[in-house]
Design an enzyme around this catalytic site. Structure first.
Site, short mmCIF file in Angstrom:
data_model
loop_
_atom_site.label_atom_id
_atom_site.label_comp_id
_atom_site.label_asym_id
_atom_site.label_seq_id
_atom_site.Cartn_x
_atom_site.Cartn_y
_atom_site.Cartn_z
N CYS A 113 12.03 -11.43 -30.30
CA CYS A 113 11.49 -10.14 -29.88
C CYS A 113 10.20 -9.74 -30.62
CB CYS A 113 12.56 -9.07 -30.00
SG CYS A 113 12.24 -7.63 -28.93
N LYS A 160 15.74 -13.00 -38.11
CA LYS A 160 14.57 -12.27 -37.61
C LYS A 160 13.76 -11.68 -38.76
CE LYS A 160 13.40 -8.65 -34.23
NZ LYS A 160 13.98 -7.66 -33.29
N GLU A 206 18.52 -11.42 -26.99
CA GLU A 206 18.83 -10.70 -28.22
C GLU A 206 19.83 -9.59 -27.89
OE1 GLU A 206 16.29 -8.38 -31.71
OE2 GLU A 206 15.57 -8.35 -29.64
#
Length: 497
Positions: free
Chosen positions: A213, A180, A81
């Site tokens: 993440c 995300k 990321e």
């Protein structure tokens, strides 16, 4: 992101079915930990040409790692990321780095048609790298989507900006896009996806799922459904994870999550030791296959390993675990003096391991944790504590935790228990840890000195005990890290989790 519109949307499902001439039993996976070249110390406005120049500098490094991985036979590589431009932005200063990323159903090879959807030089280059090296490439970049006043949630600048993962296959075809869903605290320059996206990719080497993440920790979706509902074999995980010793170091939590969810996990992190960012690896239901954690050097690291394509079909696939069975059916051990100390701003109830061997029970709210242990030697210069936490974590995200842990304190002062510590000298001959968890999502952790994993040196029994007889290195922490998703507050993006 590194440091962590009220409306209800239906969950978004994208499944990409790819032709497979033959299914493979194993495959070679690669992840690359990248020492990203950042924009600078403070946000600043740049031209698109300047933004592209920085991204290409980072992509030059990534391309070298991808070529090396392909030469080693890798089927797929995951990159981190924020690997193209970092995270030092405002919403306005990020904009020159964004590209319009279409829906993958458009049937597009950007290498062949780089301007089909406007100016997309980064997508074109990623596609060409995948095609030229005949390897799946997973990358993270920014997506921009125009909107207008008919959309009540449209930002005032007339666009959505998404933290986005993209995937290209061996022919350079664009096969997956993921926005995300669980933004970390400082990602204010991005918008939340309008609902959890369950992005899967069917390949000859298994079914792959995509997330980023904070998605692995902050909320149930998309992580849990990717594994349980969509039955992915392998999670692709670009991340920029800032380590939180002793219970949330990157490799420690990734390995525990892979074991707890019984799935392959390909985690690619950034390398910025000055910001406590490092830790990448290839993890399986049986533990870490290969990993990297380096707080001293500032260089990239390529990791390559062969793993099972469909671990559920393996005769060694771990059985289901009832995480509260044992602990709920034993008597409490004798009471010991208790104290309070915090980890990551959460106040644990602890007791000191004051003897070389013993049995302890510590309870907080509805969680009771039980520990039996024997040290090889009780040292006077090191203190270990055993504790429980049952509550809502509220720093850099809000999520409900139930944790049982044995950990080394930073100093002999009990107030230091839970503070970051990375070295230890005390060895344990044995331990057994269990807890009365109200959740089935529990992740087993055993961490050695200098942030080394204890792969193969402990067992998880089907009745919920984490146990070991004889450890080869001094212990930093042992934990059963539980996530009680059903107790979480509503998702900040407004969509149901």
């Amino acid at each position: 992101m590194a440091i962590f519109q009220l409306h209800i949307c239906a969950a978004f499902l994208m499944g990409i079915i790819l032709p497979s001439s033959a299914l493979e039993d194993t495959f070679i996976a690669a992840v690359y930990e990248h020492a990203v070249i950042l924009t600078g110390a403070t946000p600043r406005n740049v031209t698109q040409a300047e933004a592209l120049e920085l991204m290409n500098r980072n992509l030059d490094i990534l391309e070298g790692a991808i070529k090396t991985a392909a030469q080693q036979g890798a089927h797929i590589i995951v990159t981190p990321e924020d690997a193209l431009y970092g995270w030092v932005f405002t919403r306005e200063t990020l904009y020159p780095y964004l590209e319009y990323i279409p829906d993958p159903q458009v049937d597009w090879i950007p290498c062949n048609e780089p301007k089909r959807f406007g100016s997309n030089p980064i997508q074109g280059r990623l596609s060409c790298i995948a095609k030229e090296n005949s390897i799946y490439v997973v990358a993270n970049m920014g997506d921009k989507k125009p909107c207008n006043r008919t959309d009540p949630q449209c930002p005032s600048d007339g666009r959505y900006q998404y933290n986005t993962d993209v995937v290209y296959d061996r022919e350079g075809k664009f096969v997956a896009r993921y926005h995300k869903y669980n933004l970390f605290a400082v990602e204010v320059y991005f918008n939340y996806a309008k609902g959890p996206q369950f992005v899967t990719i069917n390949t000859s080497f298994g079914k792959l799922g995509l997330m980023t993440c904070a998605d692995v920790l902050n909320y149930r979706e998309p992580a849990i459904s990717l594994v349980e509902k969509y039955k992915v074999d392998t999670i692709l995980f670009p991340t920029a994870w800032q380590n939180g010793l002793p219970l949330l170091s990157a490799v420690e939590f990734y390995s525990a999550w892979a074991m707890g969810m019984r799935v392959n996990f390909l985690a690619a992190n950034l390398n910025k030791p000055s910001l406590d960012i490092t830790g990448s690896g290839i993890f399986t239901p049986e533990g870490a296959k290969v990993y990297h954690f380096d707080m001293k050097t500032h260089t990239g690291k390529l990791l390559v390993a062969e793993i099972k394509a469909r671990p559920r079909l393996s005769p060694t696939y771990p059985p289901d675990v009832n995480w509260s069975l044992y602990a709920s059916n034993i008597k409490h051990f004798s009471a010991s003096p208790e104290f309070t100390a915090s980890f990551y701003f959460d106040n644990f109830t602890f007791t000191e391991l004051s003897r070389e061997a013993g049995n302890h029970t510590v309870c907080q709210k509805g969680l009771c944790c039980h520990l039996s242990y024997k040290m090889a030697e009780k040292r006077e210069d090191e203190v270990y504590a055993f504790g429980a936490f049952d509550g809502l974590h509220v720093i850099e995200g809000e999520y409900y935790l139930q944790i049982c842990t044995l950990l080394k304190c930073k100093s002999t002062d009990l107030k230091s228990c839970g503070e970051p510590v990375d070295t230890a000298h005390t060895r344990f001959d044995s331990f057994t840890l269990s807890g009365t968890f109200n959740t089935s999502y529990v992740f087993p952790e055993v961490l050695f000195t200098e942030t080394q994993l204890a792969t193969g040196e402990f067992q998880v029994l089907t009745d919920g005990r984490l146990t070991s007889n004889g450890l080869s290195k001094p212990v930093l922490s042992v934990a059963l890290f539980g996530r009680w998703y059903e107790r979480d507050p509503p998702h900040p993006g407004g969509a149901s989790s």
